[in-house]
Design a protein around this motif. Structure first.
Motif, PDB file in Angstrom:
ATOM      1  N   LEU A 117       0.761  -1.280   0.042  1.00 50.17           N
ATOM      2  CA  LEU A 117      -0.039   0.075   0.125  1.00 50.17           C
ATOM      3  C   LEU A 117       0.977   1.394   0.079  1.00 50.17           C
ATOM      4  CD1 LEU A 117      -2.832  -0.721   2.591  1.00 50.17           C
ATOM      5  CD2 LEU A 117      -3.159  -0.239   0.377  1.00 50.17           C
ATOM      6  N   ILE A 118       0.729   2.092  -1.035  1.00 50.25           N
ATOM      7  CA  ILE A 118       1.576   3.188  -1.017  1.00 50.25           C
ATOM      8  C   ILE A 118       0.892   4.510  -0.734  1.00 50.25           C
ATOM      9  CG2 ILE A 118       3.255   4.389  -2.662  1.00 50.25           C
ATOM     10  CD1 ILE A 118       3.906   1.601  -3.767  1.00 50.25           C
ATOM     11  N   GLY A 119       1.184   5.336   0.165  1.00 50.18           N
ATOM     12  CA  GLY A 119       0.529   6.508   0.281  1.00 50.18           C
ATOM     13  C   GLY A 119       0.991   7.688  -0.727  1.00 50.18           C
ATOM     14  N   PHE A 120      -0.041   8.175  -1.370  1.00 49.42           N
ATOM     15  CA  PHE A 120       0.258   9.318  -2.346  1.00 49.42           C
ATOM     16  C   PHE A 120      -0.022  10.636  -2.056  1.00 49.42           C
ATOM     17  CE2 PHE A 120      -3.559   9.463  -4.341  1.00 49.42           C
ATOM     18  CZ  PHE A 120      -4.315   8.546  -4.133  1.00 49.42           C
ATOM     19  N   GLN A 121      -0.938  10.568  -0.850  1.00 47.49           N
ATOM     20  CA  GLN A 121      -1.382  12.085  -0.623  1.00 47.49           C
ATOM     21  C   GLN A 121      -1.895  12.018   0.856  1.00 47.49           C
ATOM     22  OE1 GLN A 121      -2.368  14.976  -3.035  1.00 47.49           O
ATOM     23  NE2 GLN A 121      -2.169  15.879  -0.736  1.00 47.49           N
ATOM     24  N   SER A 122      -1.316  13.118   1.545  1.00 51.10           N
ATOM     25  CA  SER A 122      -1.615  13.274   3.003  1.00 51.10           C
ATOM     26  C   SER A 122      -2.840  14.590   2.952  1.00 51.10           C
ATOM     27  CB  SER A 122      -0.264  13.867   3.803  1.00 51.10           C
ATOM     28  OG  SER A 122      -0.750  14.320   5.076  1.00 51.10           O
ATOM     29  N   ALA A 123      -3.768  13.856   3.790  1.00 52.00           N
ATOM     30  CA  ALA A 123      -4.983  15.004   3.752  1.00 52.00           C
ATOM     31  C   ALA A 123      -5.103  15.420   5.154  1.00 52.00           C
ATOM     32  CB  ALA A 123      -6.263  14.074   3.376  1.00 52.00           C
ATOM     33  N   ALA A 124      -4.778  16.833   5.233  1.00 55.56           N
ATOM     34  CA  ALA A 124      -4.771  17.387   6.476  1.00 55.56           C
ATOM     35  C   ALA A 124      -6.404  17.895   7.055  1.00 55.56           C
ATOM     36  CB  ALA A 124      -4.026  18.661   6.484  1.00 55.56           C
ATOM     37  N   TYR A 125      -7.229  18.066   5.932  1.00 57.06           N
ATOM     38  CA  TYR A 125      -8.662  18.090   6.040  1.00 57.06           C
ATOM     39  C   TYR A 125      -9.598  17.609   5.214  1.00 57.06           C
ATOM     40  CZ  TYR A 125      -7.354  21.407   2.131  1.00 57.06           C
ATOM     41  OH  TYR A 125      -6.798  22.036   0.899  1.00 57.06           O
ATOM     42  N   GLU A 126     -10.858  17.540   5.495  1.00 57.32           N
ATOM     43  CA  GLU A 126     -11.805  16.866   4.728  1.00 57.32           C
ATOM     44  C   GLU A 126     -12.749  18.145   4.228  1.00 57.32           C
ATOM     45  OE1 GLU A 126     -13.930  14.011   6.715  1.00 57.32           O
ATOM     46  OE2 GLU A 126     -12.304  12.838   6.846  1.00 57.32           O
ATOM     47  N   TYR A 127     -13.321  18.177   3.058  1.00 62.50           N
ATOM     48  CA  TYR A 127     -14.329  19.248   2.850  1.00 62.50           C
ATOM     49  C   TYR A 127     -15.875  18.666   3.188  1.00 62.50           C
ATOM     50  CZ  TYR A 127     -11.036  21.643  -0.216  1.00 62.50           C
ATOM     51  OH  TYR A 127     -10.004  22.092  -0.646  1.00 62.50           O
ATOM     52  N   GLU A 128     -16.314  19.372   4.014  1.00 61.76           N
ATOM     53  CA  GLU A 128     -17.738  18.799   4.888  1.00 61.76           C
ATOM     54  C   GLU A 128     -19.002  19.661   3.895  1.00 61.76           C
ATOM     55  OE1 GLU A 128     -19.334  18.890   9.469  1.00 61.76           O
ATOM     56  OE2 GLU A 128     -18.479  20.893   8.372  1.00 61.76           O
ATOM     57  N   LEU A 129     -19.914  18.821   3.749  1.00 58.51           N
ATOM     58  CA  LEU A 129     -21.062  19.381   3.128  1.00 58.51           C
ATOM     59  C   LEU A 129     -22.153  19.540   4.060  1.00 58.51           C
ATOM     60  CD1 LEU A 129     -21.226  17.500  -0.484  1.00 58.51           C
ATOM     61  CD2 LEU A 129     -19.772  19.908   0.216  1.00 58.51           C
TER      62      LEU A 129
END
Lengths: 134, 330
Positions: free
Chosen positions: B76-88
């Motif tokens: 499993l290769i991490g390609f993006q770190s996500a420091a936030y989510e967009y909330e709807l």
């Protein structure tokens, strides 16, 4: 008013095969309560570094082991000294993965839509503090 | 399974996570939605499909979240770190521009396509909002129909239907009422506001029509009027032989009662959208409101998750007098 289009055609009628670790397109979401300190440069002749798609470099940071008895439990071994106990959780609100073009010097002219490339419904989450490996 | 994280990646793309509420997810997965639209102005960002819009908020977190790709059997290769989510979250649809009132000459510079694009709502929400505010499309531009044009055209339409003894009708049955200065699109506005339609067959909604004529009649007075006198004027403002039931309760949100005999017209559009100021303005008209006459003036401004009564207690007080509740300044 600035507007943009999100192309969702790739995620229509996705076929789920019961695999909750990866999505139909092979993506996984991994969450660790803490910070991963990883090298930002390749160390030559080190077996922990591999090439991805023959272009990019990646560093190994752990080993994931699934519990044979309780299928929603996972253990993440980091290096030779730490292990994290985690679970596979269903997300309350599924997440669409947006692939967003970034304008840079090479592609200033290209107009490309944002694409929703996958939908993630589960994540591997490690909420506890690391335990030592004895 | 081996876990890796990329230390360099494609600079042409970034990957973000967008929360998908159940309704949106279902529509995407079923193939009902090909595209979503992102719209933004200086204060908000919304995501729309054809029917609905959601407000987008960035939800930061302090955890390490990696988006990983499975390659080969065991990596499993991490390609993006996500420091936030967009909330709807649910969005309150708005039309962003002030639209001019139509005065028989083309003075609007706001094209319909531009207006739809600039408004933070979906096309369906836009249409509903636009007709609610008496909008009309004329030669590709957006206008607001004046109350007098609406009343006049509605009057002609009702008279036409009554003379032909029609309750359910098609456009072809009534289109001959459109003579200058009226335009066909004005009839569209009238039908959107005052009729229901099934497969291009229309039927007037009497309650909407009586309410319209009631508000117009009420707005002619800037002093309290006798209830009985007003009811008589309301009845006589309707086309002859057209007799929908008239109930003062239908006009709640446009008047307040004085003593038990008089009512005073209040135009809700003239009141502040700031709740604290709106309460003060309402108490300036009357310091002792009937609860069920007061609530319609503030209902649209109650924040999501709050109750009307909690706001009344915050900005005023509610007490029981006899059999009814009264709202007065705190």
């Amino acid at each position: 008013m600035p507007t943009a289009k999100i192309d969702c055609r790739s995620v229509q009628n996705l076929q789920y095969d019961g695999n909750i670790i990866t999505t139909p397109y092979g993506l996984t979401l991994l969450e660790i309560q803490g910070e991963l300190n990883l090298p930002d440069k390749v160390v030559e002749n080190n077996e922990n570094f591999i090439k991805v798609d023959e272009i990019y470099d990646a560093v190994k940071f752990g080993n994931l082991v699934f519990d044979q008895k309780e299928t929603n439990k996972v253990i993440l071994f980091i290096g030779n000294s730490q292990r994290l106990l985690g679970t596979i959780e269903k997300l309350n609100t599924p997440l669409g993965v947006l692939k967003i073009p970034v304008k840079n010097d090479d592609n200033m002219e290209i107009e490309e839509d944002i694409k929703m490339i996958d939908i993630v419904k589960h994540k591997l989450i490690f909420k506890q503090r690391p335990l030592p490996i004895m | 399974m081996n876990l890796y994280n990329q230390i360099n990646n494609d600079k042409s793309y970034t990957y973000k996570l967008l929360q998908l509420p159940e309704e949106l997810l279902e529509n995407i997965e079923n193939g009902n939605i090909d595209n979503l639209e992102l719209k933004s102005n200086y204060e908000s960002v919304v995501i729309c499909n054809a029917d609905k819009s959601w407000k987008v908020r960035q939800m930061n977190h302090s955890n390490t979240v990696l988006l990983m790709n499975k390659t080969g059997k065991n990596n499993l290769i991490g390609f993006q770190s996500a420091a936030y989510e967009y909330e709807l979250n649910d969005n309150k649809p708005t039309i962003s521009k002030t639209i001019p009132v139509y005065n028989n000459s083309n003075t609007s510079s706001i094209s319909i396509t531009e207006l739809i694009q600039d408004s933070l709502c979906s096309p369906k929400e836009f249409e509903s909002l636009f007709y609610d505010m008496n909008g009309v499309y004329i030669d590709g531009f957006a206008y607001i129909l004046s109350n007098s044009i609406i009343s006049e055209l509605l009057y002609i339409l009702i008279t036409k239907l009554m003379s032909n003894q029609l309750t359910v009708f098609e456009i072809s049955d009534i289109e001959d009422i459109i003579t200058p200065p009226f335009k066909k699109s004005m009839l569209d506005t009238i039908l959107h506001k005052f009729a229901k339609s099934v497969e291009n067959r229309y039927e007037l909604i009497d309650s909407n029509i009586s309410k319209w004529f009631g508000i117009v009649e009420l707005s002619k007075n800037n002093q309290p009027v006798l209830k009985n006198e007003f009811l008589l004027n309301w009845k006589s403002s309707l086309p002859a032989y057209y007799s929908p039931s008239l109930d003062l309760n239908d006009l709640k949100g446009y008047y307040c009662s004085f003593l038990t005999t008089h009512i005073l017209y209040i135009n809700p559009i003239d009141l502040s959208t700031n709740l604290a100021i709106r309460f003060k303005e309402l108490f300036a008209f009357n310091r002792s409101w009937k609860y069920d006459e007061f609530v319609p003036f503030i209902n649209d401004y109650v924040p999501v998750g709050k109750k009307v009564d909690s706001l009344i207690i915050k900005y005023g007080k509610k007490k029981k007098v006899g059999n009814e509740f009264i709202v007065s300044p705190g």
